[in-house]
Scaffold this active site. Structure first.
Site, PDB file in Angstrom:
ATOM      1  N   LYS A 274       1.158   4.198  -3.001  1.00  0.00           N
ATOM      2  CA  LYS A 274       0.774   5.602  -2.837  1.00  0.00           C
ATOM      3  C   LYS A 274       1.950   6.540  -3.101  1.00  0.00           C
ATOM      4  O   LYS A 274       1.748   7.685  -3.553  1.00  0.00           O
ATOM      5  CB  LYS A 274       0.187   5.826  -1.446  1.00  0.00           C
ATOM      6  CG  LYS A 274      -1.194   5.193  -1.277  1.00  0.00           C
ATOM      7  CD  LYS A 274      -2.189   5.689  -2.317  1.00  0.00           C
ATOM      8  CE  LYS A 274      -3.583   5.150  -2.119  1.00  0.00           C
ATOM      9  NZ  LYS A 274      -4.550   5.660  -3.108  1.00  0.00           N
TER      10      LYS A 274
ATOM     11  N   TYR B 131       0.823  -1.207   0.000  1.00  0.00           N
ATOM     12  CA  TYR B 131       0.000   0.000   0.000  1.00  0.00           C
ATOM     13  C   TYR B 131       0.859   1.259   0.000  1.00  0.00           C
ATOM     14  O   TYR B 131       0.639   2.182  -0.800  1.00  0.00           O
ATOM     15  CB  TYR B 131      -0.934   0.014   1.203  1.00  0.00           C
ATOM     16  CG  TYR B 131      -1.843   1.224   1.236  1.00  0.00           C
ATOM     17  CD1 TYR B 131      -2.958   1.295   0.404  1.00  0.00           C
ATOM     18  CD2 TYR B 131      -1.584   2.305   2.078  1.00  0.00           C
ATOM     19  CE1 TYR B 131      -3.793   2.409   0.408  1.00  0.00           C
ATOM     20  CE2 TYR B 131      -2.407   3.418   2.089  1.00  0.00           C
ATOM     21  CZ  TYR B 131      -3.517   3.463   1.254  1.00  0.00           C
ATOM     22  OH  TYR B 131      -4.323   4.575   1.259  1.00  0.00           O
TER      23      TYR B 131
END
Length: 230
Positions: A160, A156
């Site tokens: 990002k 994750y």
């Protein structure tokens, strides 16, 4: 009338962003994979629904064709759709785990942006808002005073970081479009399950950047309080 598309708009930050932008006079299209959930959300909001799976190019192309047919342009694209991905110890994370997260968070964003650029270029003031995260900020995750520094999630967080870099590169390469990244902050939604902010507070930066107009900033990374560290 401002025509806005929000990917992953049937719940959480996307849903609340849609609600607030509709209040500001936008015509909002809710992009969602699930037709039933997306249609229900759109009906509740007074928005319009378009089926859009960011991991499926046929779905993306069909959504772009539909909005071109019905509206003739797109003014604001909010790349909001995202997944948390596998949350495992670093030694247990595989390339397949990371690839799955990137398919939605990174490649999905690129696919949607690519497909909708022709529609955005029909707008007098085109805007792209990419929903990133403080967990993708090098300055934030290395700051021991920030909660983000205590979280270790390879897929994750790296996805990002990629979203933020994509934002900078798009902003440099597309000077006719305002392209910015935002960090919603720690907001309790179905995606995170935890956070100290309300979902309305979590959409402050999204709504602000979705309403900047043709003279607004580009190539920035902000949250509801201001500039975020890269």
């Amino acid at each position: 009338m401002t025509i806005t598309l929000i990917t992953g708009g049937n719940k959480g930050l996307g849903f609340e962003s849609a609600r607030r932008l509709i209040e500001l006079g936008h015509t909002v299209y809710i992009g969602a994979r699930d037709a039933e959930r997306g249609s229900k959300a759109a009906e509740e909001l007074g928005a319009r629904f378009v089926r859009l799976d960011v991991t499926d190019t046929d779905s993306i192309d069909a959504a772009a064709a539909e909005i071109l047919r019905t509206e003739g342009r797109l003014d604001v694209l909010v790349n909001n759709a995202g997944i948390t991905g596998a949350y495992k110890k670093p030694e247990d994370i595989t390339a397949a785990d990371i690839r799955q997260t990137y398919e939605t968070n990174v490649f999905g964003l690129v696919s949607v942006t690519h497909a909708f650029l022709p529609l955005l270029r029909r707008s007098e003031a085109p805007v792209i808002v990419n929903v990133s995260s403080g967990l993708g900020s090098f300055g934030t995750v290395t700051n021991p005073d920030r909660l983000e520094s205590q979280i270790n999630a390879l897929s994750y967080t790296s996805s990002k970081s990629a979203v933020t870099m994509l934002t900078i590169q798009y902003a440099k390469g597309l000077p006719d479009i305002r392209v910015n990244a935002v960090d919603p902050g720690a907001t309790k939604t179905d995606l995170t399950g935890q956070g100290h902010q309300t979902v309305t507070e979590g959409t402050d930066a999204i709504v602000k950047m979705a309403t900047i107009g043709k003279d607004g900033p580009t190539g920035t990374f902000t949250d509801r309080s201001g500039v975020m560290p890269w």
